[in-house]
Write an enzyme that holds these catalytic residues in place. Structure first.
Site, PDB file in Angstrom:
ATOM      1  N   ASP A 160       0.785  -1.038  -0.157  1.00 52.69           N
ATOM      2  CA  ASP A 160       0.110  -0.080   0.140  1.00 52.69           C
ATOM      3  C   ASP A 160       0.963   1.224   0.026  1.00 52.69           C
ATOM      4  O   ASP A 160       1.729   1.446   0.629  1.00 52.69           O
ATOM      5  CB  ASP A 160      -0.752  -0.044   1.204  1.00 52.69           C
ATOM      6  N   ARG A 196       0.299   4.107   0.975  1.00 53.65           N
ATOM      7  CA  ARG A 196       0.225   5.111   2.385  1.00 53.65           C
ATOM      8  C   ARG A 196       1.089   4.316   3.399  1.00 53.65           C
ATOM      9  O   ARG A 196       1.264   5.296   4.259  1.00 53.65           O
ATOM     10  CB  ARG A 196      -1.237   4.949   2.523  1.00 53.65           C
ATOM     11  N   HIS A 241      -1.721  -2.531   8.535  1.00 57.78           N
ATOM     12  CA  HIS A 241      -2.194  -1.131   8.682  1.00 57.78           C
ATOM     13  C   HIS A 241      -3.669  -1.127   8.419  1.00 57.78           C
ATOM     14  O   HIS A 241      -4.484  -2.211   8.010  1.00 57.78           O
ATOM     15  CB  HIS A 241      -1.494  -0.478   7.631  1.00 57.78           C
ATOM     16  N   CYS A 265      -6.385  -1.706   5.399  1.00 52.83           N
ATOM     17  CA  CYS A 265      -5.951  -2.496   4.232  1.00 52.83           C
ATOM     18  C   CYS A 265      -6.805  -3.104   2.955  1.00 52.83           C
ATOM     19  O   CYS A 265      -7.759  -3.717   3.414  1.00 52.83           O
ATOM     20  CB  CYS A 265      -5.137  -3.574   4.915  1.00 52.83           C
TER      21      CYS A 265
END
Length: 200
Positions: free
Chosen positions: A41, A43, A98, A101
């Site tokens: 991801d 982020r 996280h 997700c």
């Protein structure tokens, strides 16, 4: 692409000169202390999250921070784990999940992945995570699955011979983290009496 090329120019103009001595050292030395396994991801940026310098983290990123259990045959994730542990001698391994997700959301909400067969096959590495999460019907489905997935992937890590040897020799420690994107908090979900937020 323009943003990326401008970023490279800023790196060469502003960042590299300020760290020239570090990069000169790294040109001949590769001794990271931690293997950091996180989600692909965009982020989640391990170096930003941990405020690590270049050369400190050996990073593996996979969809859903999944670590397939060891099996014979070619496997890029297994090879990277073995290299980090057996060759580089990392002392710590972090599996970091996280919030929000996409991989865990797809599983928790039973998304139709028939049009994405490679993703569906890959997410089968989270079957144990799903089984663990169903045992806890309380909290939000995705949040629970994210946490249980970190624990399941830590268990998968121990099936890798290099990790099993290092654990037996007390030369490596495993850690399970969950990073919450909107608050910036990190919970250590593998600690005794979990979850405990890491000290600031």
């Amino acid at each position: 692409m323009q943003d990326l090329t401008e970023g490279v120019a800023r790196f060469q103009r502003d960042v590299y000169p300020a760290k020239a001595e570090l990069f000169a050292h790294l040109a001949a030395t590769h001794r990271p202390t931690t293997l950091f396994i996180s989600c692909s991801d965009a982020r989640v940026v391990p170096e930003l999250l941990t405020q690590s310098e270049p050369g400190e983290l050996f990073v593996i990123r996979t969809a859903g921070n999944l670590v397939p259990a060891h099996t014979p045959g070619p496997d890029g994730v297994a090879a990277s784990i073995e290299y980090a542990v057996a060759v580089l001698g990392v002392r710590d391994i972090v599996v970091c999940g996280h919030s929000a997700c996409g991989a865990m959301t797809a599983l928790a909400e039973n998304h139709d992945l028939s049009g994405a067969p490679a993703i569906a096959d890959w997410l089968r590495h989270a079957d144990a995570s799903r089984a663990r999460a169903t045992a806890d019907p309380g909290a939000k489905k995705v949040d629970t699955l994210v946490r249980e997935n970190v624990l399941a992937q830590l268990a998968n890590l121990t099936t890798h011979p290099s990790v099993a040897r290092a654990l037996a020799e007390n030369t490596v420690t495993l850690h399970g983290w969950v990073y919450d994107i909107p608050t910036g908090t990190v919970d250590d979900v593998a600690a005794p009496g979990r979850p405990a937020t890491l000290a600031a």
